[in-house]
Design an enzyme around this catalytic site. Structure first.
Site, PDB file in Angstrom:
ATOM      1  N   GLU A 255      47.721 -31.469  -9.000  1.00 26.68           N
ATOM      2  CA  GLU A 255      47.991 -30.035  -8.931  1.00 26.68           C
ATOM      3  C   GLU A 255      48.142 -29.707  -7.462  1.00 26.68           C
ATOM      4  O   GLU A 255      47.224 -29.914  -6.657  1.00 26.68           O
ATOM      5  CB  GLU A 255      46.861 -29.211  -9.542  1.00 26.68           C
ATOM      6  CG  GLU A 255      47.173 -27.720  -9.533  1.00 26.68           C
ATOM      7  CD  GLU A 255      45.980 -26.865  -9.857  1.00 26.68           C
ATOM      8  OE1 GLU A 255      45.539 -26.107  -8.975  1.00 26.68           O
ATOM      9  OE2 GLU A 255      45.475 -26.965 -10.993  1.00 26.68           O
ATOM     10  N   CYS A 289      44.338 -22.048  -5.929  1.00 28.13           N
ATOM     11  CA  CYS A 289      45.690 -22.583  -6.118  1.00 28.13           C
ATOM     12  C   CYS A 289      46.557 -21.657  -6.946  1.00 28.13           C
ATOM     13  O   CYS A 289      47.767 -21.609  -6.748  1.00 28.13           O
ATOM     14  CB  CYS A 289      45.623 -23.959  -6.786  1.00 28.13           C
ATOM     15  SG  CYS A 289      44.752 -25.203  -5.809  1.00 28.13           S
TER      16      CYS A 289
END
Length: 510
Positions: A255, A289
């Site tokens: 990710e 994120c």
């Protein structure tokens, strides 16, 4: 003794007890972003320590892989209970090491417990042998087995120090693997707490190893000795690690970065949209994120949304404490403060308008920065396309939904998006957004908390997925065992190949 000292002492005793080193090593200090104080220290591992940890993990994994999935799942169920048993100490530790406020630390704690409970419940079924249709009905049988890959290396970042050290590891352990974690140097204590809690839950000690130290030094031997690499961090580093994993021919999942958009359309629930957008920007001080850095507002509601949003951002309570009432904490480090400051000052110098914030708050904490709202942002500004990773958001006026979607998709990133409109419309429009995760009428929690669904990024925002079935089975080697029940699938005696080919053609074309 402070509450952080108490948390460290209660959870860990001493950090050294949870790190395997081959010799005396230089030490690194743990600095709390809350006040800049030194709260602990730990030994810095060398490559030989990594190789030793891998050897211990490899030996432990052999028996763990033979442990029935339900027994492995029972460890995860106990881990989930321990998370809540040690709630106060873990919240104190997360806050003290990372600087996030208590409510955001609670989200992190909840994520770990939920992930552990999810895989404790569902992993045994997902990992069981699966019957699939055979090559020839009634004449063959095909079964798919899922074998553990072996050792999973996890390189975790500092922004969610407990979640990202253990949640991916939970799935890997459920699948029968050993795990070696290389945490960011700003997140070592939480990774060690994860190890302590796993062992208290009954995990064999050597199955989960923590090797703190510089990634440039420890990354290569870690990847060379592992069978799978899971990484969370920047896209630039992800590209380097993907290349290294490719050279080893091991699996890789990541990710990576994002420049996440949020869309407010004319039919949005406006009060909820303002509140949700604020949370999406300031959670973990924007060091998330999937936090929002771009907001596209339909022009017919610009004058309703923007003043309310700016007012709410100005009212965010920034602090460096353990109080539940504080809305946002400081940034993690001087380096991150420098990045955020550079992005805002570059935008200001090139003509952007600062509607809120735009300055550091050293009277609150060494690295605190005010929640910041920008408009008049143009493509020649750093903040327009580069990930800021701080409490900074740019507002853009758009004509309609089509304009909003086109501009939201105009990015190299594709991790997270949010759209505020009528639910049915949001479902349809959301599917057109180029992002691996889309929330409708929510900032990020509704998507992140969907444990049955895969989570990850498109484009430069990642490879592979966590959560759901994919988040577990990626840590396995699927094996097909196919059995011919009566006769091998080939021309029988007295039947020529040409005649057999006609039979097979009719069968295949049916």
């Amino acid at each position: 003794m402070t509450r952080l000292d108490d948390a460290i002492g209660t959870l860990l005793g001493t950090p050294d007890a949870w790190i395997t080193t081959r010799a005396e090593r230089p030490r690194a200090d743990v600095i709390s972003p809350l006040d800049g104080s030194t709260v602990s220290s730990y030994p810095i591992c060398e490559p030989e320590d990594v190789r030793h940890a891998l050897g211990l993990a490899r030996r432990a994994q052999a028996s763990w892989s033979a442990t029935p999935p339900r027994e492995r799942a029972a460890v995860l169920a106990r881990l989930a209970r321990h998370i809540w048993d040690w709630e106060k100490e873990l919240l104190d530790l997360i806050q003290g090491e990372n600087g996030k406020v208590r409510s955001h630390a609670f989200e992190e704690l909840s994520d770990v417990a939920t992930t552990a409970s999810h895989y404790a419940k569902h992993a045994p079924r997902l990992l069981g042998p699966e019957r699939v249709p055979g090559a020839v009905p009634l004449l063959s049988r095909t079964t798919v087995h899922h074998h553990p890959v072996g050792i999973v290396a996890v390189i975790s970042p500092w922004n969610y120090p407990l979640t990202l050290a253990i949640s991916d590891a939970v799935a890997a352990l459920a699948a029968g693997n050993a795990v070696v974690v290389k945490p960011d140097s700003n997140a070592v204590l939480c990774a060690l707490a994860a190890k302590a809690l796993l062992e208290r839950a009954g995990l064999p000690a050597d199955l989960f190893q923590v090797v703190p130290g510089p990634g440039s030094v420890l990354g290569p031997p870690l990847i060379e000795g592992s069978d799978y690499l899971m990484f969370t961090g920047s896209s630039a580093t992800g590209r380097i690690l993907a290349k290294q994993a490719g050279e080893q021919l091991i699996g890789f999942s990541a990710e990576l970065g994002g420049k996440n958009p949020l869309i407010v359309l004319a039919d949005a629930p406006m009060r909820r949209a303002v509140k949700g957008a604020v949370k999406a920007v300031i959670s973990n001080s924007g060091q998330l994120c999937i936090s929002t850095e771009r907001i596209y507002i339909e022009e017919t509601v610009w004058d309703r949304f923007v003043p309310a949003f700016v007012r709410a951002m100005r009212n965010v309570r920034v602090g460096a404490d353990y109080a539940w009432a504080t809305d946002m904490g400081p940034l993690i480090s001087a380096d991150q403060l420098a990045v955020v400051t550079e992005h805002v000052e570059d935008a200001r110098a090139k003509g952007a308008t600062v509607l809120a914030g735009g300055q550091a708050l050293p009277h609150i904490a060494p690295h605190a920065y005010a929640p910041t709202v920008l408009t008049d942002v143009t493509d020649n500004m750093i903040v327009a396309r580069s990930e800021t990773f701080g409490p900074v958001v740019s507002l853009y006026r758009v004509r309609d939904a089509e304009d909003a979607i086109a501009r939201a998709n105009d990015s190299e990133y594709g991790l997270k998006a949010s759209i505020w409109t009528k639910p049915s419309r949001g479902q349809k429009l959301g599917a057109r957004l180029e992002a691996g995760i889309v929330s409708v009428n929510d900032g990020y929690v509704v998507a992140w908390g969907s444990m049955h669904a895969p989570m990850g990024g498109m484009k430069a925002s990642g490879i592979g997925r966590r959560h759901g079935e994919q988040g577990l089975l990626k840590y396995t080697e699927p094996q097909t065992v196919a059995t011919s029940l009566i006769h091998p699938i080939q021309a029988p005696p007295l039947v020529g190949e040409r005649a057999w080919a006609r039979v097979m053609k009719a069968f295949v074309r049916r």
